[in-house]
Write a protein that holds these residues in place. Structure first.
Motif, PDB file in Angstrom:
ATOM      1  N   VAL A   1       4.774   5.566  37.881  1.00 34.60           N
ATOM      2  CA  VAL A   1       3.665   5.011  38.663  1.00 34.60           C
ATOM      3  C   VAL A   1       3.125   3.789  37.935  1.00 34.60           C
ATOM      4  CG1 VAL A   1       1.935   6.504  37.573  1.00 34.60           C
ATOM      5  CG2 VAL A   1       1.489   5.527  39.830  1.00 34.60           C
TER       6      VAL A   1
ATOM      7  N   SER B   1      -1.680   1.282  41.027  1.00 39.24           N
ATOM      8  CA  SER B   1      -1.828   2.507  41.823  1.00 39.24           C
ATOM      9  C   SER B   1      -2.821   3.492  41.236  1.00 39.24           C
ATOM     10  CB  SER B   1      -0.469   3.204  41.977  1.00 39.24           C
ATOM     11  OG  SER B   1       0.444   2.393  42.677  1.00 39.24           O
ATOM     12  N   ILE B   2      -3.203   3.309  39.956  1.00 34.78           N
ATOM     13  CA  ILE B   2      -4.027   4.330  39.299  1.00 34.78           C
ATOM     14  C   ILE B   2      -5.205   3.759  38.516  1.00 34.78           C
ATOM     15  CG2 ILE B   2      -2.185   6.043  39.104  1.00 34.78           C
ATOM     16  CD1 ILE B   2      -1.888   5.037  36.141  1.00 34.78           C
TER      17      ILE B   2
ATOM     18  N   LYS C   1      -6.658   7.959  42.695  1.00 36.30           N
ATOM     19  CA  LYS C   1      -5.332   8.362  43.166  1.00 36.30           C
ATOM     20  C   LYS C   1      -4.544   9.145  42.112  1.00 36.30           C
ATOM     21  CE  LYS C   1      -4.664   4.810  46.692  1.00 36.30           C
ATOM     22  NZ  LYS C   1      -3.747   3.768  47.225  1.00 36.30           N
TER      23      LYS C   1
ATOM     24  N   THR D   1      -4.097  12.529  43.485  1.00 33.15           N
ATOM     25  CA  THR D   1      -3.034  12.626  44.488  1.00 33.15           C
ATOM     26  C   THR D   1      -1.670  12.730  43.828  1.00 33.15           C
ATOM     27  OG1 THR D   1      -4.327  11.326  46.072  1.00 33.15           O
ATOM     28  CG2 THR D   1      -1.944  11.444  46.439  1.00 33.15           C
ATOM     29  N   ILE D   2      -1.455  11.903  42.809  1.00 27.49           N
ATOM     30  CA  ILE D   2      -0.174  11.920  42.099  1.00 27.49           C
ATOM     31  C   ILE D   2       0.018  13.246  41.386  1.00 27.49           C
ATOM     32  CG2 ILE D   2       1.071  10.871  40.169  1.00 27.49           C
ATOM     33  CD1 ILE D   2      -0.313   8.200  41.111  1.00 27.49           C
TER      34      ILE D   2
ATOM     35  N   LEU E   1       6.591  12.088  33.688  1.00 25.59           N
ATOM     36  CA  LEU E   1       5.847  11.001  34.315  1.00 25.59           C
ATOM     37  C   LEU E   1       5.846   9.791  33.403  1.00 25.59           C
ATOM     38  CD1 LEU E   1       3.965   9.896  36.553  1.00 25.59           C
ATOM     39  CD2 LEU E   1       2.043  10.839  35.238  1.00 25.59           C
TER      40      LEU E   1
ATOM     41  N   SER F   1       3.964   6.481  33.130  1.00 27.82           N
ATOM     42  CA  SER F   1       2.749   5.915  33.712  1.00 27.82           C
ATOM     43  C   SER F   1       2.334   4.632  33.013  1.00 27.82           C
ATOM     44  CB  SER F   1       1.598   6.923  33.637  1.00 27.82           C
ATOM     45  OG  SER F   1       0.399   6.340  34.116  1.00 27.82           O
TER      46      SER F   1
ATOM     47  N   TYR G   1      -5.527  12.137  33.382  1.00 28.79           N
ATOM     48  CA  TYR G   1      -4.392  12.947  33.826  1.00 28.79           C
ATOM     49  C   TYR G   1      -4.605  14.423  33.471  1.00 28.79           C
ATOM     50  CZ  TYR G   1      -1.215   9.212  35.309  1.00 28.79           C
ATOM     51  OH  TYR G   1      -0.617   8.177  35.987  1.00 28.79           O
TER      52      TYR G   1
ATOM     53  N   LEU H   1       7.264   4.814  42.115  1.00 24.51           N
ATOM     54  CA  LEU H   1       6.149   4.739  43.050  1.00 24.51           C
ATOM     55  C   LEU H   1       5.577   3.330  43.085  1.00 24.51           C
ATOM     56  CD1 LEU H   1       4.376   8.108  42.196  1.00 24.51           C
ATOM     57  CD2 LEU H   1       6.018   7.635  44.031  1.00 24.51           C
TER      58      LEU H   1
ATOM     59  N   ALA I   1       2.965   5.394  46.157  1.00 23.97           N
ATOM     60  CA  ALA I   1       2.305   6.401  45.323  1.00 23.97           C
ATOM     61  C   ALA I   1       1.538   7.410  46.165  1.00 23.97           C
ATOM     62  CB  ALA I   1       1.360   5.719  44.333  1.00 23.97           C
TER      63      ALA I   1
ATOM     64  N   VAL J   1       3.778  10.654  47.053  1.00 24.21           N
ATOM     65  CA  VAL J   1       4.530  11.304  45.976  1.00 24.21           C
ATOM     66  C   VAL J   1       4.915  12.737  46.320  1.00 24.21           C
ATOM     67  CG1 VAL J   1       2.386  11.930  44.765  1.00 24.21           C
ATOM     68  CG2 VAL J   1       4.556  11.838  43.516  1.00 24.21           C
TER      69      VAL J   1
END
Length: 275
Positions: free
Chosen positions: A19, A23-24, A31, A34-35, A51, A53, A91, A172, A240, A243
């Protein structure tokens, strides 16, 4: 065994998900939940998830009162040092309801070019996955220099997927699929599937820098996807926001079919660092 069709993603043994910063971070920081929801659902099915990131520098910028991505290396390193700490906390906070713990893995390009460091990185991630920990990988921006950087985390994700012998890679993005040209332009068409030997020279994937916080774009995703597919790893490029659908095998995004002549392996062979 590599995932040969996107529908097989739901039953994948091991998947790398990448990602990007845009997106984050900033107004999209929410989001992360969501991920994580999508990753947790795959984790519950028994899939081993890694992941990759981005977002350390972008996340750290507000704490340094920066309105845009710094251009000098020292300030980038400072923003990354602050942002990586905050990013991992976010996270882990999102993972807590699922009783999943994150493990931070920071790499430089030199780590994957040095045989000993590469072996150590592989062993650490294998052990984390064996303990049902979710490794969260990022470039070590605090110590990386311009000369030894991966360039973008799409490429890093492809290299990590090859390093650990992943069955598939999910990149993503901010849009649902790759297009034959920038989607804002007339005549742009979404690309459903790319065979491992397809010629992409006729497609226009747009500029590399897409916003003030990220350094990736459609071009870097296509390049990273080709790199992984050439190693026998199927790649899905999608939004994203999708996902969960992606990891459930839904018919979305752009699928880069893996080279059928190659079987992914986490053996001790060097990871290829070029496209």
């Amino acid at each position: 065994m590599s995932v040969r069709e996107r529908a097989e993603l739901a039953g994948a043994r091991r998947v790398v998900v990448k990602v990007g910063s845009s997106s984050i971070s900033g107004e999209n920081a929410h989001k992360i939940q969501t991920i994580v929801d999508g990753l947790a659902a795959a984790h519950a099915r028994g899939t081993e998830v890694v992941l990759v990131s981005s977002g350390a520098i972008a996340t750290g910028m507000p704490y340094l009162s920066l309105d845009e991505r710094p251009v000098d290396l020292a300030t980038q390193q400072a923003a990354a040092a602050v942002g990586q700490n905050v990013l991992i906390y976010r996270y882990q906070d999102a993972l807590r309801p699922f009783q999943i713990f994150a493990g931070q893995v920071l790499l430089t390009a030199g780590d994957l070019e040095n045989a000993t460091h590469r072996s150590n990185a592989r062993r650490a991630m294998e052990r984390l996955l064996g303990l049902r920990i979710l490794p969260i990988v990022n470039e070590n921006d605090t110590v990386a220099t311009h000369e030894i950087r991966f360039g973008d985390n799409d490429r890093l994700a492809a290299m990590v997927a090859e390093l650990i012998g992943a069955d598939a890679l999910v990149l993503l993005s901010d849009i649902e699929a790759l297009y034959t040209r920038p989607p804002s332009e007339p005549g742009a068409r979404p690309i459903d599937t790319v065979a491992h030997d397809d010629d992409l020279s006729g497609f226009e994937f747009g500029a590399t820098v897409v916003n003030s916080v990220g350094t990736g774009g459609a071009a870097t995703k296509a390049s990273a996807a080709r790199l992984a597919a050439a190693s026998g790893i199927g790649v899905l490029v999608t939004s994203a926001d999708l996902v969960d659908e992606a990891l459930s095998g839904a018919s979305i995004g752009t699928w880069f079919a893996p080279n059928p002549a190659v079987t992914p392996s986490s053996a001790t062979a060097p990871v290829r660092t070029g496209a």
